[in-house]
Design an enzyme around this catalytic site. Structure first.
Site, short mmCIF file in Angstrom:
data_model
loop_
_atom_site.label_atom_id
_atom_site.label_comp_id
_atom_site.label_asym_id
_atom_site.label_seq_id
_atom_site.Cartn_x
_atom_site.Cartn_y
_atom_site.Cartn_z
CG ASN A 1 -1.93 1.03 1.21
OD1 ASN A 1 -1.62 2.15 0.82
ND2 ASN A 1 -3.14 0.71 1.59
CG HIS B 1 1.30 4.62 4.31
ND1 HIS B 1 0.56 4.97 5.42
CD2 HIS B 1 0.81 3.42 3.90
CE1 HIS B 1 -0.32 4.02 5.69
NE2 HIS B 1 -0.18 3.06 4.79
CG HIS C 1 -8.23 4.05 0.68
ND1 HIS C 1 -8.42 3.88 2.03
CD2 HIS C 1 -9.44 4.42 0.19
CE1 HIS C 1 -9.68 4.13 2.35
NE2 HIS C 1 -10.32 4.47 1.24
NE ARG D 1 -9.56 8.49 3.95
CZ ARG D 1 -9.92 7.74 5.00
NH1 ARG D 1 -9.24 6.65 5.31
NH2 ARG D 1 -10.91 8.09 5.77
NE ARG E 1 -7.80 11.25 5.41
CZ ARG E 1 -8.27 10.68 6.52
NH1 ARG E 1 -7.49 9.91 7.25
NH2 ARG E 1 -9.50 10.87 6.93
CD GLU F 1 -6.96 -0.31 0.57
OE1 GLU F 1 -7.04 0.79 1.15
OE2 GLU F 1 -6.17 -1.19 0.92
CB THR G 1 -9.59 1.74 6.84
OG1 THR G 1 -9.15 2.49 5.72
CG2 THR G 1 -10.98 1.22 6.58
CD GLU H 1 -7.22 -6.12 2.71
OE1 GLU H 1 -7.41 -5.84 1.51
OE2 GLU H 1 -6.43 -5.49 3.44
CG HIS I 1 -5.71 -1.68 9.21
ND1 HIS I 1 -5.30 -1.14 10.40
CD2 HIS I 1 -6.15 -0.66 8.45
CE1 HIS I 1 -5.51 0.15 10.37
NE2 HIS I 1 -6.01 0.48 9.20
CD GLN J 1 2.39 4.14 9.39
OE1 GLN J 1 1.69 4.78 8.62
NE2 GLN J 1 3.30 4.71 10.16
N1 PXP Z 1 -5.84 -3.05 3.64
C1 PXP Z 1 -6.80 -2.08 3.68
C2 PXP Z 1 -8.15 -2.39 3.14
C3 PXP Z 1 -6.50 -0.80 4.20
O1 PXP Z 1 -7.45 0.16 4.24
C4 PXP Z 1 -5.19 -0.54 4.64
C5 PXP Z 1 -4.84 0.83 5.17
O2 PXP Z 1 -4.82 1.75 4.15
C6 PXP Z 1 -4.23 -1.57 4.55
C7 PXP Z 1 -4.59 -2.81 4.07
C8 PXP Z 1 -2.80 -1.36 4.97
O3 PXP Z 1 -2.75 -1.09 6.32
P1 PXP Z 1 -1.37 -0.60 6.98
O4 PXP Z 1 -1.02 0.69 6.34
O5 PXP Z 1 -1.69 -0.50 8.41
O6 PXP Z 1 -0.35 -1.65 6.66
#
Ligand code: PXP
Length: 260
Positions: free
Chosen positions: A6, A9, A42, A44, A48, A69, A100, A150, A213, A236
């Site tokens: 992801n 970030h 994602h 949003r 953001r 997403e 999320t 997921e 997540h 993250q």
């Molecule tokens: N999966 C989904 C559906 C998410 O919304 C997120 C956060 O954007 C992640 C995975 C990744 O989460 P993290 O950034 O905590 O690794």
């Protein structure tokens, strides 16, 4: 196991200064060249981090499948149908949240989610639902036509961090998890059981199973033990680590340029 990275970030950092640096396409390139199996972003509603133009550019330039997403908001679903990602993952969105914070309320909003799935399917986009790891959520996901779920691992990750890191001593301590260690340990076991049972049930129903997540370098091994989970989406912790794996070189290069 498929790894979805992801890269939102990186856009968070860029938007903090509203400049064009760091460039999300650089992040895409490096991620693609270093063993990721999928790019996750994602878009949003409040834009953001990832912007519409980022999503378009990523779709155009990604050599890996893109998992987009999004919420079930109709304007967003229209944008996603036009972008045609390899998969859409429907997630809940609250304006005030930092990230999320829970899975879709699939019972309350099953009609709305089902309608979003129909629209995405009309555009030939397979759909995953970001849900809490419960048997009921697996059943409803199957009933309303998703191909994949997921599992939200945020609750597991929070308990793990309160038990095994310095989080509880920091400003970001999670108040409702300020509990004795034996209680955290038993909650951790329960959260793992929930994830595992949900994954087994989803697989039996014919759903593909991802998880994500709050997964990081310390807790990811627990997900590797659940064989029904075939994909992890992680953001993250990877971007956070990359700051430090690259910071030394970045300082050295600036020092070189500023040495007479
Ligand atoms: N999966 C989904 C559906 C998410 O919304 C997120 C956060 O954007 C992640 C995975 C990744 O989460 P993290 O950034 O905590 O690794």
């Amino acid at each position: 196991m498929h790894l979805g990275v992801n890269i939102d970030h990186v856009a968070v950092l860029r938007e903090a200064r509203r400049v064009n640096d760091p460039d999300i396409l650089n992040a895409l390139h490096v991620t693609c060249e270093n063993g990721a199996d999928q790019i996750t972003i994602h878009l949003r509603e409040d834009r953001r981090h990832i912007q519409d133009v980022d999503a378009k550019n990523i779709m155009m330039h990604s050599k890996l499948p893109v998992n987009l997403e999004c919420s079930i908001d109709s304007d967003i679903i229209n944008i996603v149908c036009n972008l045609k990602p390899h998969r859409a993952t429907l997630v809940p969105e609250k304006r005030q949240e930092v990230t999320t914070e829970g899975g879709l309320n699939i019972l309350k909003y099953s009609d709305e989610i089902s309608y979003a799935i129909e629209q995405l399917h009309d555009s030939i986009i397979p759909v995953s639902l970001f849900v809490d790891p419960t048997i009921e959520a697996m059943e409803i996901s199957k009933d309303i036509g998703a191909e994949m779920v997921e599992l939200h691992t945020g609750s597991f990750a929070n308990i793990f961090a309160m038990l095994n890191s310095n989080l509880s001593y920091s400003n970001h301590s999670i108040k409702e998890l300020e509990l004795p260690r034996y209680e955290l340990q038993s909650r951790l076991e329960k959260s793992l059981e929930d994830i595992s049972s949900a994954a087994i049930h989803a697989k039996k129903l014919g759903l593909e199973v991802a998880a994500g997540h709050g997964l990081n370098y310390h807790n990811v091994s627990y997900m590797m033990d659940i064989k029904e989970i075939t994909e992890l989406n992680i953001g993250q912790s990877i971007i956070a680590r990359s700051v430090f794996s690259g910071l030394g070189d970045a300082v050295k290069e600036m020092k070189r340029l500023t040495t007479r």
